[in-house]
Design an enzyme around this catalytic site. Structure first.
Site, PDB file in Angstrom:
ATOM      1  N   LYS A  11       0.880  -1.208   0.017  1.00 39.76           N
ATOM      2  CA  LYS A  11      -0.069  -0.037  -0.104  1.00 39.76           C
ATOM      3  C   LYS A  11       1.035   1.398   0.124  1.00 39.76           C
ATOM      4  O   LYS A  11       2.052   1.166   0.164  1.00 39.76           O
ATOM      5  CB  LYS A  11      -0.954   0.033   1.338  1.00 39.76           C
ATOM      6  CG  LYS A  11      -2.223  -1.177   1.179  1.00 39.76           C
ATOM      7  CD  LYS A  11      -2.884  -1.170   2.404  1.00 39.76           C
ATOM      8  CE  LYS A  11      -3.802  -2.243   2.447  1.00 39.76           C
ATOM      9  NZ  LYS A  11      -4.957  -2.139   3.204  1.00 39.76           N
ATOM     10  N   TYR A  51     -12.449  -1.925  -3.561  1.00 42.21           N
ATOM     11  CA  TYR A  51     -13.050  -2.157  -2.055  1.00 42.21           C
ATOM     12  C   TYR A  51     -14.558  -1.827  -2.174  1.00 42.21           C
ATOM     13  O   TYR A  51     -15.035  -1.470  -1.087  1.00 42.21           O
ATOM     14  CB  TYR A  51     -12.255  -0.989  -1.251  1.00 42.21           C
ATOM     15  CG  TYR A  51     -10.815  -1.435  -0.645  1.00 42.21           C
ATOM     16  CD1 TYR A  51     -10.733  -2.621  -0.024  1.00 42.21           C
ATOM     17  CD2 TYR A  51      -9.645  -0.727  -1.097  1.00 42.21           C
ATOM     18  CE1 TYR A  51      -9.382  -3.017   0.432  1.00 42.21           C
ATOM     19  CE2 TYR A  51      -8.356  -1.058  -0.808  1.00 42.21           C
ATOM     20  CZ  TYR A  51      -8.182  -2.255   0.049  1.00 42.21           C
ATOM     21  OH  TYR A  51      -7.099  -2.605   0.371  1.00 42.21           O
ATOM     22  N   PHE A  59     -15.484   3.582   7.028  1.00 44.57           N
ATOM     23  CA  PHE A  59     -14.084   3.855   6.724  1.00 44.57           C
ATOM     24  C   PHE A  59     -13.831   3.867   5.168  1.00 44.57           C
ATOM     25  O   PHE A  59     -12.725   4.141   4.887  1.00 44.57           O
ATOM     26  CB  PHE A  59     -13.119   2.861   7.252  1.00 44.57           C
ATOM     27  CG  PHE A  59     -13.416   1.745   7.260  1.00 44.57           C
ATOM     28  CD1 PHE A  59     -12.839   0.925   5.909  1.00 44.57           C
ATOM     29  CD2 PHE A  59     -14.055   0.811   8.093  1.00 44.57           C
ATOM     30  CE1 PHE A  59     -12.876  -0.345   5.838  1.00 44.57           C
ATOM     31  CE2 PHE A  59     -13.884  -0.694   7.800  1.00 44.57           C
ATOM     32  CZ  PHE A  59     -13.836  -1.087   6.657  1.00 44.57           C
ATOM     33  N   ARG A  87      -1.742 -14.244   4.597  1.00 42.04           N
ATOM     34  CA  ARG A  87      -2.505 -13.487   5.434  1.00 42.04           C
ATOM     35  C   ARG A  87      -1.536 -13.722   6.827  1.00 42.04           C
ATOM     36  O   ARG A  87      -1.556 -12.864   7.610  1.00 42.04           O
ATOM     37  CB  ARG A  87      -3.896 -13.897   5.509  1.00 42.04           C
ATOM     38  CG  ARG A  87      -4.688 -13.456   4.578  1.00 42.04           C
ATOM     39  CD  ARG A  87      -6.151 -14.014   4.592  1.00 42.04           C
ATOM     40  NE  ARG A  87      -6.759 -13.338   5.518  1.00 42.04           N
ATOM     41  CZ  ARG A  87      -7.349 -12.097   5.252  1.00 42.04           C
ATOM     42  NH1 ARG A  87      -7.064 -11.281   4.294  1.00 42.04           N
ATOM     43  NH2 ARG A  87      -8.126 -11.547   6.450  1.00 42.04           N
ATOM     44  N   THR A  93      -5.257  -7.183  10.503  1.00 43.21           N
ATOM     45  CA  THR A  93      -5.585  -5.854  10.041  1.00 43.21           C
ATOM     46  C   THR A  93      -5.088  -4.678  10.639  1.00 43.21           C
ATOM     47  O   THR A  93      -4.696  -3.832  10.363  1.00 43.21           O
ATOM     48  CB  THR A  93      -6.994  -5.817   9.617  1.00 43.21           C
ATOM     49  OG1 THR A  93      -7.407  -6.878   8.715  1.00 43.21           O
ATOM     50  CG2 THR A  93      -7.434  -4.643   8.939  1.00 43.21           C
ATOM     51  N   ARG A 104       2.877  -6.248   8.912  1.00 42.58           N
ATOM     52  CA  ARG A 104       2.039  -5.145   9.427  1.00 42.58           C
ATOM     53  C   ARG A 104       2.654  -4.711  10.772  1.00 42.58           C
ATOM     54  O   ARG A 104       2.686  -3.439  10.931  1.00 42.58           O
ATOM     55  CB  ARG A 104       0.479  -5.574   9.606  1.00 42.58           C
ATOM     56  CG  ARG A 104      -0.148  -5.462   8.446  1.00 42.58           C
ATOM     57  CD  ARG A 104      -1.461  -6.098   8.267  1.00 42.58           C
ATOM     58  NE  ARG A 104      -2.109  -5.829   7.184  1.00 42.58           N
ATOM     59  CZ  ARG A 104      -3.418  -6.569   6.786  1.00 42.58           C
ATOM     60  NH1 ARG A 104      -3.755  -7.465   7.511  1.00 42.58           N
ATOM     61  NH2 ARG A 104      -4.080  -6.224   5.427  1.00 42.58           N
ATOM     62  N   ASN A 114      -2.048   0.196   6.860  1.00 44.83           N
ATOM     63  CA  ASN A 114      -1.433  -1.182   7.387  1.00 44.83           C
ATOM     64  C   ASN A 114      -0.744  -1.978   6.407  1.00 44.83           C
ATOM     65  O   ASN A 114      -0.473  -3.124   6.420  1.00 44.83           O
ATOM     66  CB  ASN A 114      -2.660  -2.159   7.981  1.00 44.83           C
ATOM     67  CG  ASN A 114      -3.519  -2.504   6.794  1.00 44.83           C
ATOM     68  OD1 ASN A 114      -3.654  -2.008   5.687  1.00 44.83           O
ATOM     69  ND2 ASN A 114      -4.733  -3.103   7.085  1.00 44.83           N
ATOM     70  N   HIS A 117      -2.207  -5.618   1.593  1.00 42.21           N
ATOM     71  CA  HIS A 117      -3.426  -6.183   1.462  1.00 42.21           C
ATOM     72  C   HIS A 117      -3.157  -7.470   0.952  1.00 42.21           C
ATOM     73  O   HIS A 117      -2.180  -7.834   0.335  1.00 42.21           O
ATOM     74  CB  HIS A 117      -4.469  -5.544   0.398  1.00 42.21           C
ATOM     75  CG  HIS A 117      -5.675  -6.169   0.018  1.00 42.21           C
ATOM     76  ND1 HIS A 117      -6.700  -6.207   0.923  1.00 42.21           N
ATOM     77  CD2 HIS A 117      -5.640  -7.043  -0.976  1.00 42.21           C
ATOM     78  CE1 HIS A 117      -7.491  -7.118   0.075  1.00 42.21           C
ATOM     79  NE2 HIS A 117      -6.991  -7.415  -0.904  1.00 42.21           N
ATOM     80  N   GLU A 128      -9.663 -10.543  -7.406  1.00 41.48           N
ATOM     81  CA  GLU A 128      -8.622  -9.457  -7.133  1.00 41.48           C
ATOM     82  C   GLU A 128      -7.500  -9.719  -8.256  1.00 41.48           C
ATOM     83  O   GLU A 128      -6.927  -8.465  -8.880  1.00 41.48           O
ATOM     84  CB  GLU A 128      -8.229  -9.670  -5.699  1.00 41.48           C
ATOM     85  CG  GLU A 128      -9.423  -9.097  -4.910  1.00 41.48           C
ATOM     86  CD  GLU A 128      -8.924  -9.134  -3.524  1.00 41.48           C
ATOM     87  OE1 GLU A 128      -7.772  -9.449  -2.993  1.00 41.48           O
ATOM     88  OE2 GLU A 128      -9.724  -8.784  -2.608  1.00 41.48           O
TER      89      GLU A 128
END
Ligand code: CMP
Length: 145
Positions: A11, A51, A59, A87, A93, A104, A114, A117, A128
């Protein structure tokens, strides 16, 4: 366990920290194979579409603003149980809940900023991956370690 593919995004916060290599290195060190990667700056429409599942969440607007605040690096990761493995390496998250040794924990700042993704299920991974790599630009190679 089955060989899976999953989508990873480094990100804007992690890109700006100079942590593209750090994030991808942790994923590769966990045995995940990068079979496609590219850098882009998401448009507002792209971030909103990516998203869309969160569009009713409070948010959402802030998330879209954050995800368009700078370039991102999107990659397809491949490996046994790649979705769960990615993950696990990313961590929770909410950065304040992320375990030691996760991406993270190392590079994230907040629940929003964070660092990375990762797809959460085979169905979302397929959608995705197609979102960012709609063509046949995914490579096939064997890791030699
Ligand atoms: P990600 O795994 O990309 O999925 C959705 C993103 O929304 C998440 O990481 C965070 O960047 C952001 N997010 C999730 N929950 C919250 C929250 N409660 N407040 C702000 N941002 C959130």
């Amino acid at each position: 366990m089955a060989i899976e593919r999953t989508l990873s995004i480094v990100k804007p916060d992690a890109v700006k920290k100079g942590a593209i290599g750090g994030c991808l290195s942790m994923l590769e060190a966990a045995g995940l194979k990068i079979v496609a990667t590219r850098m882009l700056h998401l448009s507002k429409a792209q971030a909103q579409a990516f998203y869309a599942v969160h569009k009713e969440r409070p948010f959402y607007g802030s998330l879209v603003e954050f995800m368009t605040s700078g370039p991102v690096v999107v990659s397809v990761l491949e490996g046994e149980g790649a979705i769960a493995k990615n993950r696990e390496v990313m961590g929770a998250t909410d950065v304040s809940k992320a375990a030691e040794g996760t991406i993270r924990k190392k590079y994230g700042t907040s629940i929003e900023a964070n660092a990375v993704h990762g797809s959460d299920a085979p169905e979302t991974a397929a959608v995705e991956i197609a979102f960012f790599f709609p063509g046949a630009d995914i490579q096939d190679y064997a890791r030699s370690e």
